[in-house]
Design a protein around this motif. Sequence first.
Motif, PDB file in Angstrom:
ATOM      1  N   ASN A 130      95.263  53.962  56.543  1.00 50.67           N
ATOM      2  CA  ASN A 130      94.272  54.759  55.832  1.00 50.67           C
ATOM      3  C   ASN A 130      94.481  54.716  54.323  1.00 50.67           C
ATOM      4  OD1 ASN A 130      92.322  56.596  57.579  1.00 50.67           O
ATOM      5  ND2 ASN A 130      94.216  56.406  58.720  1.00 50.67           N
ATOM      6  N   VAL A 131      95.727  54.789  53.895  1.00 49.22           N
ATOM      7  CA  VAL A 131      96.031  54.693  52.464  1.00 49.22           C
ATOM      8  C   VAL A 131      95.683  53.302  51.938  1.00 49.22           C
ATOM      9  CG1 VAL A 131      97.909  54.723  50.767  1.00 49.22           C
ATOM     10  CG2 VAL A 131      97.804  56.481  52.526  1.00 49.22           C
ATOM     11  N   LEU A 132      95.975  52.274  52.727  1.00 47.44           N
ATOM     12  CA  LEU A 132      95.610  50.913  52.329  1.00 47.44           C
ATOM     13  C   LEU A 132      94.099  50.776  52.204  1.00 47.44           C
ATOM     14  CD1 LEU A 132      96.331  47.977  51.747  1.00 47.44           C
ATOM     15  CD2 LEU A 132      96.367  47.568  54.217  1.00 47.44           C
ATOM     16  N   GLY A 133      93.358  51.335  53.159  1.00 44.18           N
ATOM     17  CA  GLY A 133      91.901  51.287  53.081  1.00 44.18           C
ATOM     18  C   GLY A 133      91.370  51.999  51.854  1.00 44.18           C
ATOM     19  N   ASP A 134      91.954  53.149  51.511  1.00 42.89           N
ATOM     20  CA  ASP A 134      91.528  53.872  50.322  1.00 42.89           C
ATOM     21  C   ASP A 134      91.848  53.082  49.060  1.00 42.89           C
ATOM     22  OD1 ASP A 134      90.535  56.498  49.157  1.00 42.89           O
ATOM     23  OD2 ASP A 134      92.509  56.370  48.203  1.00 42.89           O
ATOM     24  N   GLY A 135      93.003  52.413  49.052  1.00 45.12           N
ATOM     25  CA  GLY A 135      93.343  51.578  47.904  1.00 45.12           C
ATOM     26  C   GLY A 135      92.409  50.393  47.758  1.00 45.12           C
ATOM     27  N   LEU A 136      92.039  49.778  48.872  1.00 41.63           N
ATOM     28  CA  LEU A 136      91.091  48.662  48.821  1.00 41.63           C
ATOM     29  C   LEU A 136      89.718  49.128  48.355  1.00 41.63           C
ATOM     30  CD1 LEU A 136      92.006  46.737  52.108  1.00 41.63           C
ATOM     31  CD2 LEU A 136      92.538  46.070  49.756  1.00 41.63           C
ATOM     32  N   ARG A 137      89.340  50.333  48.724  1.00 43.70           N
ATOM     33  CA  ARG A 137      88.066  50.866  48.257  1.00 43.70           C
ATOM     34  C   ARG A 137      88.042  50.986  46.735  1.00 43.70           C
ATOM     35  NH1 ARG A 137      86.480  55.674  46.654  1.00 43.70           N
ATOM     36  NH2 ARG A 137      88.433  56.639  47.280  1.00 43.70           N
ATOM     37  N   LYS A 138      89.131  51.465  46.170  1.00 44.43           N
ATOM     38  CA  LYS A 138      89.204  51.562  44.709  1.00 44.43           C
ATOM     39  C   LYS A 138      89.296  50.179  44.066  1.00 44.43           C
ATOM     40  CE  LYS A 138      91.426  56.106  44.826  1.00 44.43           C
ATOM     41  NZ  LYS A 138      92.650  56.890  44.498  1.00 44.43           N
ATOM     42  N   LEU A 139      89.997  49.268  44.716  1.00 45.32           N
ATOM     43  CA  LEU A 139      90.154  47.919  44.162  1.00 45.32           C
ATOM     44  C   LEU A 139      88.819  47.181  44.108  1.00 45.32           C
ATOM     45  CD1 LEU A 139      92.063  45.627  43.212  1.00 45.32           C
ATOM     46  CD2 LEU A 139      92.302  44.984  45.617  1.00 45.32           C
ATOM     47  N   PHE A 140      88.032  47.285  45.176  1.00 45.58           N
ATOM     48  CA  PHE A 140      86.746  46.598  45.237  1.00 45.58           C
ATOM     49  C   PHE A 140      85.596  47.456  44.712  1.00 45.58           C
ATOM     50  CE2 PHE A 140      88.858  44.419  48.998  1.00 45.58           C
ATOM     51  CZ  PHE A 140      89.195  43.295  48.248  1.00 45.58           C
ATOM     52  N   ASP A 141      85.916  48.691  44.301  1.00 46.25           N
ATOM     53  CA  ASP A 141      84.903  49.612  43.787  1.00 46.25           C
ATOM     54  C   ASP A 141      83.768  49.797  44.799  1.00 46.25           C
ATOM     55  OD1 ASP A 141      83.776  51.361  41.983  1.00 46.25           O
ATOM     56  OD2 ASP A 141      82.662  49.810  40.918  1.00 46.25           O
ATOM     57  N   VAL A 142      84.168  50.096  46.035  1.00 46.86           N
ATOM     58  CA  VAL A 142      83.208  50.292  47.119  1.00 46.86           C
ATOM     59  C   VAL A 142      82.929  51.771  47.256  1.00 46.86           C
ATOM     60  CG1 VAL A 142      82.833  50.040  49.592  1.00 46.86           C
ATOM     61  CG2 VAL A 142      83.986  48.224  48.324  1.00 46.86           C
ATOM     62  N   ARG A 143      81.646  52.110  47.369  1.00 49.00           N
ATOM     63  CA  ARG A 143      81.292  53.514  47.558  1.00 49.00           C
ATOM     64  C   ARG A 143      81.747  53.988  48.925  1.00 49.00           C
ATOM     65  NH1 ARG A 143      76.619  54.110  50.622  1.00 49.00           N
ATOM     66  NH2 ARG A 143      75.596  52.154  51.164  1.00 49.00           N
ATOM     67  N   GLU A 144      82.141  55.269  49.018  1.00 48.42           N
ATOM     68  CA  GLU A 144      82.610  55.813  50.293  1.00 48.42           C
ATOM     69  C   GLU A 144      81.464  55.911  51.267  1.00 48.42           C
ATOM     70  OE1 GLU A 144      85.538  58.989  50.435  1.00 48.42           O
ATOM     71  OE2 GLU A 144      85.412  59.104  48.255  1.00 48.42           O
ATOM     72  N   THR A 145      81.774  55.625  52.541  1.00 53.23           N
ATOM     73  CA  THR A 145      80.759  55.731  53.588  1.00 53.23           C
ATOM     74  C   THR A 145      81.005  56.974  54.416  1.00 53.23           C
ATOM     75  OG1 THR A 145      79.869  54.676  55.551  1.00 53.23           O
ATOM     76  CG2 THR A 145      82.171  54.283  55.104  1.00 53.23           C
TER      77      THR A 145
END
Length: 297
Positions: free
Chosen positions: A278-293
């Motif tokens: 989950n922490v890795l997924g949150d970090g990837l979201r910030k890295l790719f600048d993906v909006r939260e779903t």
Amino acid sequence: MSATTVEIAGTAVAADRPNRLARVARLPAGVLVGGTIVLLLVLVALLAPVLAPHSATSGSISERLWDVYTIGHPLGTDGQGRDILSRLMWGARPTLIAGVVPVLIGALIGTSLGLLAGLSRRGVRSLVMRTLDVIYAFPAILLAIAIGAALGPGIKNAIVSLSIVLIAPIARVAEGEVLRLRDADFMEAARASGARWSTIAIRQVLPNIAPALLVYCTSLVGLAIVYAAGLSFLGLGVTPPHPDWGSMLNDLRQNIYERPLLSLVPAVAIFIASIGFNVLGDGLRKLFDVRETEVAA
């Protein structure tokens, strides 16, 4: 001449090392922390035959229920005298497999259905998504238990049940991302050029929705690990005597009042694995600048 070239090359390599370290340091903390946890889990699973100090399937009754920090058994022994540390290491393999493989299968099928629904006409989109809504309407863990009970115990059946459960939420995310891109200029240009549906889906849409799907699926792995542990806890996962974190938790449940620390060991392992992804997924979201779903399993 050659010496100068080597010196310059060496200087270039030496100068590039700080740049690489700086790029790593600029990564989101979630990628570094979560990636480290996941990497350690994978290494433990792969190196279990080397790292495990004892057999994972056999033990001595005279050594049953030894507490944590016992010499020779740092995490204690279970009710059959088996070393918990060894079983924990060997159990990382089926736990990670039951967490990663269903997400991969669900991502393959769910993404395909999401692309089909997002790029098709309204009638086809309604048919696909309303069919998936029937699956999505059931609570995920209850549906997984029902399918697992119908198929019987075993890691293969657990993977099948979890894969079916994860298809619908992944398809919803994929379809939402496709609809967001459907009226973009590059999509209009691709359709105007006469490109086939499959070409547009693979070359134009899929690369643009891949970051969002990667982030979502990474977080789903942590959820799948918890679900897989729940199935094993109920006897629908890995069959004994092979170790699995969920079945270990069930074995030690009856001794929770007598040896509470022993019961916490597999629970903490499941928690750390889930948090790591989950922490890795949150970090990837910030890295790719993906909006939260807002879609969840």
